[in-house]
Write a protein that holds these residues in place. Structure first.
Motif, PDB file in Angstrom:
ATOM      1  N   UNK A  73       0.803  -1.221   0.000  1.00  0.00           N
ATOM      2  CA  UNK A  73       0.000   0.000   0.000  1.00  0.00           C
ATOM      3  C   UNK A  73       0.836   1.271   0.000  1.00  0.00           C
ATOM      4  N   UNK A  74       1.934   1.273   0.750  1.00  0.00           N
ATOM      5  CA  UNK A  74       2.694   2.502   0.942  1.00  0.00           C
ATOM      6  C   UNK A  74       4.112   2.459   0.388  1.00  0.00           C
ATOM      7  N   UNK A  75       4.585   1.293   0.011  1.00  0.00           N
ATOM      8  CA  UNK A  75       5.909   1.079  -0.600  1.00  0.00           C
ATOM      9  C   UNK A  75       7.086   1.310   0.342  1.00  0.00           C
ATOM     10  N   UNK A  76       6.820   1.589   1.606  1.00  0.00           N
ATOM     11  CA  UNK A  76       7.898   1.751   2.581  1.00  0.00           C
ATOM     12  C   UNK A  76       7.352   1.464   3.986  1.00  0.00           C
ATOM     13  N   UNK A  77       8.205   0.848   4.800  1.00  0.00           N
ATOM     14  CA  UNK A  77       7.841   0.593   6.195  1.00  0.00           C
ATOM     15  C   UNK A  77       9.127   0.528   7.019  1.00  0.00           C
ATOM     16  N   UNK A  78       9.065   1.120   8.205  1.00  0.00           N
ATOM     17  CA  UNK A  78      10.197   1.083   9.126  1.00  0.00           C
ATOM     18  C   UNK A  78       9.853   0.181  10.297  1.00  0.00           C
ATOM     19  N   UNK A  79      10.759  -0.740  10.604  1.00  0.00           N
ATOM     20  CA  UNK A  79      10.612  -1.607  11.772  1.00  0.00           C
ATOM     21  C   UNK A  79      11.543  -1.067  12.855  1.00  0.00           C
ATOM     22  N   UNK A  80      10.987  -0.493  13.919  1.00  0.00           N
ATOM     23  CA  UNK A  80      11.822   0.089  14.971  1.00  0.00           C
ATOM     24  C   UNK A  80      12.877  -0.889  15.476  1.00  0.00           C
ATOM     25  N   UNK A  81      14.071  -0.395  15.663  1.00  0.00           N
ATOM     26  CA  UNK A  81      15.269  -1.105  16.131  1.00  0.00           C
ATOM     27  C   UNK A  81      15.753  -2.191  15.165  1.00  0.00           C
TER      28      UNK A  81
ATOM     29  N   UNK B   6      14.566  -0.327   7.696  1.00  0.00           N
ATOM     30  CA  UNK B   6      13.512   0.137   6.792  1.00  0.00           C
ATOM     31  C   UNK B   6      13.470  -0.758   5.554  1.00  0.00           C
ATOM     32  N   UNK B   7      12.247  -1.111   5.138  1.00  0.00           N
ATOM     33  CA  UNK B   7      12.022  -1.833   3.891  1.00  0.00           C
ATOM     34  C   UNK B   7      11.400  -0.869   2.895  1.00  0.00           C
TER      35      UNK B   7
ATOM     36  N   UNK C 128       8.743  -6.728  -8.483  1.00  0.00           N
ATOM     37  CA  UNK C 128       9.056  -5.851  -7.371  1.00  0.00           C
ATOM     38  C   UNK C 128      10.289  -6.378  -6.664  1.00  0.00           C
ATOM     39  N   UNK C 129      11.055  -5.480  -6.106  1.00  0.00           N
ATOM     40  CA  UNK C 129      12.152  -5.889  -5.236  1.00  0.00           C
ATOM     41  C   UNK C 129      12.028  -5.125  -3.926  1.00  0.00           C
ATOM     42  N   UNK C 130      12.552  -5.712  -2.889  1.00  0.00           N
ATOM     43  CA  UNK C 130      12.504  -5.099  -1.570  1.00  0.00           C
ATOM     44  C   UNK C 130      13.928  -4.744  -1.156  1.00  0.00           C
ATOM     45  N   UNK C 131      14.128  -3.475  -0.852  1.00  0.00           N
ATOM     46  CA  UNK C 131      15.430  -2.986  -0.423  1.00  0.00           C
ATOM     47  C   UNK C 131      15.358  -2.756   1.085  1.00  0.00           C
ATOM     48  N   UNK C 132      16.362  -3.260   1.797  1.00  0.00           N
ATOM     49  CA  UNK C 132      16.411  -3.131   3.254  1.00  0.00           C
ATOM     50  C   UNK C 132      17.576  -2.245   3.659  1.00  0.00           C
ATOM     51  N   UNK C 133      17.321  -1.318   4.577  1.00  0.00           N
ATOM     52  CA  UNK C 133      18.369  -0.458   5.142  1.00  0.00           C
ATOM     53  C   UNK C 133      18.358  -0.656   6.648  1.00  0.00           C
ATOM     54  N   UNK C 134      19.451  -1.123   7.196  1.00  0.00           N
ATOM     55  CA  UNK C 134      19.524  -1.420   8.629  1.00  0.00           C
ATOM     56  C   UNK C 134      19.528  -0.138   9.464  1.00  0.00           C
TER      57      UNK C 134
ATOM     58  N   UNK D 224      26.226  -6.198  11.422  1.00  0.00           N
ATOM     59  CA  UNK D 224      25.569  -5.834  10.169  1.00  0.00           C
ATOM     60  C   UNK D 224      24.519  -6.876   9.795  1.00  0.00           C
ATOM     61  N   UNK D 225      23.302  -6.389   9.541  1.00  0.00           N
ATOM     62  CA  UNK D 225      22.206  -7.258   9.130  1.00  0.00           C
ATOM     63  C   UNK D 225      21.838  -6.905   7.699  1.00  0.00           C
ATOM     64  N   UNK D 226      21.755  -7.925   6.853  1.00  0.00           N
ATOM     65  CA  UNK D 226      21.339  -7.699   5.467  1.00  0.00           C
ATOM     66  C   UNK D 226      20.096  -8.542   5.192  1.00  0.00           C
ATOM     67  N   UNK D 227      19.411  -8.199   4.115  1.00  0.00           N
ATOM     68  CA  UNK D 227      18.172  -8.876   3.759  1.00  0.00           C
ATOM     69  C   UNK D 227      18.179  -9.169   2.269  1.00  0.00           C
ATOM     70  N   UNK D 228      17.713 -10.367   1.917  1.00  0.00           N
ATOM     71  CA  UNK D 228      17.555 -10.729   0.518  1.00  0.00           C
ATOM     72  C   UNK D 228      16.149 -11.294   0.339  1.00  0.00           C
TER      73      UNK D 228
END
Length: 132
Positions: free
Chosen positions: A13-21, A24-25, A46-52, A111-115
């Motif tokens: 719906x919004x194309x972005x979401x932040x998970x506290x601590x 961000x996706x 679609x691809x999902x980009x994650x920023x720790x 460091x946490x990464x997401x695929x």
């Protein structure tokens, strides 16, 4: 509470979401591509980009889930904390966390990464087109 379901729903719906601590996706759209060598046409996806650790104090997710599930925001915050704690424990012990129909987190020291999985629900539900 099915956190992955809500993450996907909010991303769609919004194309972005932040998970506290955690981080961000961001959901990004990739157009049709043609491989110049093989002449294969690859469908849009679609691809999902994650920023720790992005804006870790952003608590918008609690309000959104509270509204979607018709439960108190404090209860959402509590359940989220438990789920995130479990995820972090798994990452600490096993260095990988697989989230069905979504993707995999990998931990290397701090460091946490997401695929995103190739068959992630955001692609399957929206497109599901074969390469031609």
């Amino acid at each position: 509470m099915n956190l992955i379901y809500h993450i996907i729903q909010i991303l769609e719906n919004e194309h972005v979401i932040t998970l506290p601590s955690l981080g961000k996706f961001q959901l990004t759209f990739n157009s049709v591509t043609i491989d110049g060598t093989t002449k294969k046409i690859f469908p849009p996806y679609y691809s999902i980009v994650f920023s720790q650790q992005y804006d870790i104090k952003n608590e918008t997710i609690f309000k959104k889930i509270s509204s979607l599930e018709s439960i108190e925001e404090n209860q959402v915050r509590e359940e989220y904390g438990l789920i995130l704690s479990q995820w972090k424990d798994i990452l600490k012990d096993k260095k990988q966390l697989f989230l069905e129909c979504f993707g995999v987190f990998t931990s290397d020291k701090e460091k946490i990464s997401f695929k995103m999985f190739e068959n992630c629900i955001v692609n399957f539900k929206n497109f599901g087109l074969p390469v031609i």
